[in-house]
Design a protein around this motif. Structure first.
Motif, PDB file in Angstrom:
ATOM      1  N   MET A  93     -38.486  21.722  -1.547  1.00 48.95           N
ATOM      2  CA  MET A  93     -39.214  20.568  -1.042  1.00 48.95           C
ATOM      3  C   MET A  93     -38.856  19.316  -1.835  1.00 48.95           C
ATOM      4  O   MET A  93     -38.633  18.243  -1.261  1.00 48.95           O
ATOM      5  N   PHE A  94     -38.764  19.449  -3.147  1.00 45.33           N
ATOM      6  CA  PHE A  94     -38.410  18.323  -4.001  1.00 45.33           C
ATOM      7  C   PHE A  94     -36.992  17.835  -3.691  1.00 45.33           C
ATOM      8  O   PHE A  94     -36.760  16.641  -3.513  1.00 45.33           O
ATOM      9  N   ASN A  95     -36.059  18.759  -3.595  1.00 48.74           N
ATOM     10  CA  ASN A  95     -34.658  18.397  -3.333  1.00 48.74           C
ATOM     11  C   ASN A  95     -34.477  17.707  -1.984  1.00 48.74           C
ATOM     12  O   ASN A  95     -33.613  16.832  -1.839  1.00 48.74           O
ATOM     13  N   ASN A  96     -35.270  18.109  -0.999  1.00 43.64           N
ATOM     14  CA  ASN A  96     -35.146  17.546   0.347  1.00 43.64           C
ATOM     15  C   ASN A  96     -36.142  16.420   0.622  1.00 43.64           C
ATOM     16  O   ASN A  96     -36.201  15.910   1.741  1.00 43.64           O
ATOM     17  N   LYS A  97     -36.943  16.090  -0.389  1.00 43.58           N
ATOM     18  CA  LYS A  97     -37.939  15.014  -0.277  1.00 43.58           C
ATOM     19  C   LYS A  97     -38.853  15.209   0.923  1.00 43.58           C
ATOM     20  O   LYS A  97     -39.060  14.312   1.738  1.00 43.58           O
ATOM     21  N   ILE A  98     -39.398  16.426   1.035  1.00 44.90           N
ATOM     22  CA  ILE A  98     -40.321  16.733   2.125  1.00 44.90           C
ATOM     23  C   ILE A  98     -41.666  17.186   1.553  1.00 44.90           C
ATOM     24  O   ILE A  98     -41.738  17.667   0.420  1.00 44.90           O
ATOM     25  N   ARG A  99     -42.697  17.037   2.338  1.00 46.61           N
ATOM     26  CA  ARG A  99     -44.052  17.390   1.912  1.00 46.61           C
ATOM     27  C   ARG A  99     -44.621  18.571   2.664  1.00 46.61           C
ATOM     28  O   ARG A  99     -45.714  19.034   2.374  1.00 46.61           O
ATOM     29  N   ARG A 100     -43.876  19.029   3.672  1.00 46.82           N
ATOM     30  CA  ARG A 100     -44.322  20.160   4.484  1.00 46.82           C
ATOM     31  C   ARG A 100     -43.145  21.093   4.703  1.00 46.82           C
ATOM     32  O   ARG A 100     -42.043  20.637   5.004  1.00 46.82           O
ATOM     33  N   LEU A 101     -43.400  22.383   4.589  1.00 50.31           N
ATOM     34  CA  LEU A 101     -42.336  23.380   4.708  1.00 50.31           C
ATOM     35  C   LEU A 101     -42.761  24.462   5.700  1.00 50.31           C
ATOM     36  O   LEU A 101     -43.590  25.312   5.376  1.00 50.31           O
ATOM     37  N   PRO A 102     -42.216  24.416   6.922  1.00 53.89           N
ATOM     38  CA  PRO A 102     -42.515  25.482   7.872  1.00 53.89           C
ATOM     39  C   PRO A 102     -41.987  26.825   7.368  1.00 53.89           C
ATOM     40  O   PRO A 102     -40.942  26.880   6.712  1.00 53.89           O
ATOM     41  N   ILE A 103     -42.708  27.889   7.685  1.00 58.21           N
ATOM     42  CA  ILE A 103     -42.334  29.228   7.257  1.00 58.21           C
ATOM     43  C   ILE A 103     -41.925  30.023   8.497  1.00 58.21           C
ATOM     44  O   ILE A 103     -42.717  30.170   9.431  1.00 58.21           O
ATOM     45  N   LEU A 104     -40.689  30.512   8.480  1.00 57.76           N
ATOM     46  CA  LEU A 104     -40.161  31.285   9.602  1.00 57.76           C
ATOM     47  C   LEU A 104     -39.853  32.702   9.148  1.00 57.76           C
ATOM     48  O   LEU A 104     -39.351  32.912   8.043  1.00 57.76           O
ATOM     49  N   GLU A 105     -40.169  33.651  10.015  1.00 54.13           N
ATOM     50  CA  GLU A 105     -39.839  35.047   9.767  1.00 54.13           C
ATOM     51  C   GLU A 105     -39.154  35.579  11.024  1.00 54.13           C
ATOM     52  O   GLU A 105     -39.727  35.499  12.110  1.00 54.13           O
TER      53      GLU A 105
END
Length: 133
Positions: A93-105
């Motif tokens: 998240m830090f490296n991509n400068k994002i605040r939300r991370l969808p979780i896929l399975e």
């Protein structure tokens, strides 16, 4: 080691990519959330946030009912799997400068983790560690 599945929000509110910014804003307000995962054929194709709507719609004084989500969403989706260690997700998240991370399975959306979720988890973990010191 803690994994994303331990802290992810399992009920993810989504919206179809052919909807408008106005549709997205109404759905976010209805659910008191700050983002929506955008889907097409049940696959995540983007994400739209309140910030996106402010910067790309409101600040440009464009009618939200005329702006398609394709034009304001962030894409491609940066995501993680549920068994990813929390520390790895924080770095992603830090490296991509994002605040939300969808979780896929297996290619399916099963959750989402936000910066707030991470902060809450770390605070709880820190408090528990202090109790046992």
């Amino acid at each position: 080691m803690d994994q994303l599945r331990d802290i992810m929000i399992k009920k993810v509110i989504t919206i179809e990519r052919d909807k408008t910014a106005q549709d997205a804003a109404k759905l976010m307000a209805e659910h008191s959330i700050g983002s929506l995962v955008i889907i097409s054929d049940d696959n995540p194709v983007g994400i739209v946030t309140e910030r996106d709507l402010v910067r790309k719609v409101c600040a440009k004084d464009v009618a939200s009912s005329k702006v398609h989500l394709n034009d304001v969403m962030s894409s491609p989706v940066i995501w993680a799997e549920p068994d990813v260690p929390i520390e790895t997700a924080v770095q992603r998240m830090f490296n991509n400068k994002i605040r939300r991370l969808p979780i896929l399975e297996n290619g399916k959306l099963v959750g989402i983790v936000t910066v707030s979720d991470l902060a809450k988890h770390l605070r709880t973990k820190s408090l528990i560690e202090k109790i046992f010191e």
